[in-house]
Design an enzyme around this catalytic site. Sequence first.
Site, PDB file in Angstrom:
ATOM      1  N   ARG A  47      13.728  -3.742  -6.637  1.00  0.00           N
ATOM      2  CA  ARG A  47      12.339  -3.789  -7.122  1.00  0.00           C
ATOM      3  C   ARG A  47      12.352  -3.659  -8.635  1.00  0.00           C
ATOM      4  O   ARG A  47      13.357  -3.334  -9.232  1.00  0.00           O
ATOM      5  CB  ARG A  47      11.532  -2.625  -6.524  1.00  0.00           C
ATOM      6  CG  ARG A  47      11.622  -2.484  -5.025  1.00  0.00           C
ATOM      7  CD  ARG A  47      10.767  -3.475  -4.283  1.00  0.00           C
ATOM      8  NE  ARG A  47       9.343  -3.272  -4.537  1.00  0.00           N
ATOM      9  CZ  ARG A  47       8.593  -2.385  -3.893  1.00  0.00           C
ATOM     10  NH1 ARG A  47       9.122  -1.587  -2.994  1.00  0.00           N
ATOM     11  NH2 ARG A  47       7.300  -2.266  -4.157  1.00  0.00           N
ATOM     12  N   ARG A 106       1.953 -11.754   5.803  1.00  0.00           N
ATOM     13  CA  ARG A 106       3.406 -11.886   5.827  1.00  0.00           C
ATOM     14  C   ARG A 106       4.012 -11.503   7.177  1.00  0.00           C
ATOM     15  O   ARG A 106       5.205 -11.681   7.395  1.00  0.00           O
ATOM     16  CB  ARG A 106       4.043 -11.004   4.737  1.00  0.00           C
ATOM     17  CG  ARG A 106       3.670 -11.399   3.317  1.00  0.00           C
ATOM     18  CD  ARG A 106       4.664 -12.371   2.713  1.00  0.00           C
ATOM     19  NE  ARG A 106       6.023 -11.838   2.691  1.00  0.00           N
ATOM     20  CZ  ARG A 106       6.556 -11.184   1.669  1.00  0.00           C
ATOM     21  NH1 ARG A 106       5.855 -10.945   0.598  1.00  0.00           N
ATOM     22  NH2 ARG A 106       7.808 -10.762   1.721  1.00  0.00           N
ATOM     23  N   LYS A 116       3.040   6.540   4.808  1.00  0.00           N
ATOM     24  CA  LYS A 116       2.299   5.274   4.700  1.00  0.00           C
ATOM     25  C   LYS A 116       1.844   4.776   6.073  1.00  0.00           C
ATOM     26  O   LYS A 116       1.426   3.630   6.216  1.00  0.00           O
ATOM     27  CB  LYS A 116       3.169   4.219   4.022  1.00  0.00           C
ATOM     28  CG  LYS A 116       3.631   4.594   2.621  1.00  0.00           C
ATOM     29  CD  LYS A 116       4.509   3.498   2.040  1.00  0.00           C
ATOM     30  CE  LYS A 116       5.301   3.994   0.848  1.00  0.00           C
ATOM     31  NZ  LYS A 116       6.295   2.994   0.399  1.00  0.00           N
ATOM     32  N   PRO A 144       0.828  -1.212   0.000  1.00  0.00           N
ATOM     33  CA  PRO A 144       0.000   0.000   0.000  1.00  0.00           C
ATOM     34  C   PRO A 144       0.862   1.261   0.000  1.00  0.00           C
ATOM     35  O   PRO A 144       1.842   1.347   0.734  1.00  0.00           O
ATOM     36  CB  PRO A 144      -0.791  -0.104   1.310  1.00  0.00           C
ATOM     37  CG  PRO A 144      -0.558  -1.481   1.824  1.00  0.00           C
ATOM     38  CD  PRO A 144       0.701  -1.979   1.230  1.00  0.00           C
ATOM     39  N   GLU A 145       0.488   2.210  -0.841  1.00  0.00           N
ATOM     40  CA  GLU A 145       1.166   3.500  -0.878  1.00  0.00           C
ATOM     41  C   GLU A 145       0.173   4.559  -0.398  1.00  0.00           C
ATOM     42  O   GLU A 145      -0.929   4.229   0.035  1.00  0.00           O
ATOM     43  CB  GLU A 145       1.639   3.803  -2.309  1.00  0.00           C
ATOM     44  CG  GLU A 145       2.607   2.743  -2.845  1.00  0.00           C
ATOM     45  CD  GLU A 145       3.128   3.061  -4.247  1.00  0.00           C
ATOM     46  OE1 GLU A 145       3.230   4.247  -4.589  1.00  0.00           O
ATOM     47  OE2 GLU A 145       3.413   2.110  -4.985  1.00  0.00           O
TER      48      GLU A 145
END
Length: 267
Positions: free
Chosen positions: A257, A110, A59, A2-3
């Site tokens: 990334r 996670r 965030k 999520p950003e």
Amino acid sequence: VPELPEVEAICSAIAREVTGRKISGVQVRRAIAVHPQTPAAVARLAAGRTIERVRRRGKNIVLELSGGMAVRVHLRMTGELYVSRDEERTPAVRVVFELGGRRLVFRDARALGKVHVLTQRQLDAALEELGPEPLSREFSATRLVEMAARSRQPAKLFLMDQSRVAGLGNIYAAEALFCAGIHPAKPIHRVPADRMMRLHAAIQAVLREATRAAKREYRRPGTLDEGEGFQCRVYGRAGEPCLTCGRKIRRVPQGGRSTYYCPGCQR
Ligand SMILES: [Zn+2]
């Protein structure tokens, strides 16, 4: 991951249901979620307090509690924060705040996300490294240009650095760079001033559009995918034609990334 847009959508969704509610109890089902605090400390610090306000910083999700305390939640990779009327029994549920007839649930497959209960001073310290909010007045084009002049980072990594611009991540950094015509690997201090002005405008335009999309798409927990409802121009489009020039979008590794860009439009 999520950003800013997704976290903003989550904050506005839960704010409607938890603001003004009193925390009657806290269940910490996985101690790792609150580490280095203990489950007992988290429960003791939060119980009996009222949630006065929900806000986002970068965030992070912040629940301001009565008596000057705050809950800080960072979702990291797979965390979700939502309100439920049901007993939440799935193993991924880490922390449950009991709110009298409803629950604020932190679920995280996670187990990388974090929930902490902090004093105002501890909260300020935890958030002090964050750069300006990109949709605030504080984030001016002049400020962006000044920060860029002092950095040697590649443009994409500069934008993802939370101490520069709070809340940008992999998707929206790539999208903003495309809109501004800047190659993701270009050292940010070497980007000409006119394109830095375009970058400033692009960051705000992309985040506004994505926040509208995230709020529209957010219906219930687990249903909000990052970038859902947002028309990505480069992110996730490797090998597909650029919507502007028709050249194939490239994917390259950068900072661990995937970075997507158009070799024709971004220099
Ligand atoms: Zn192109």
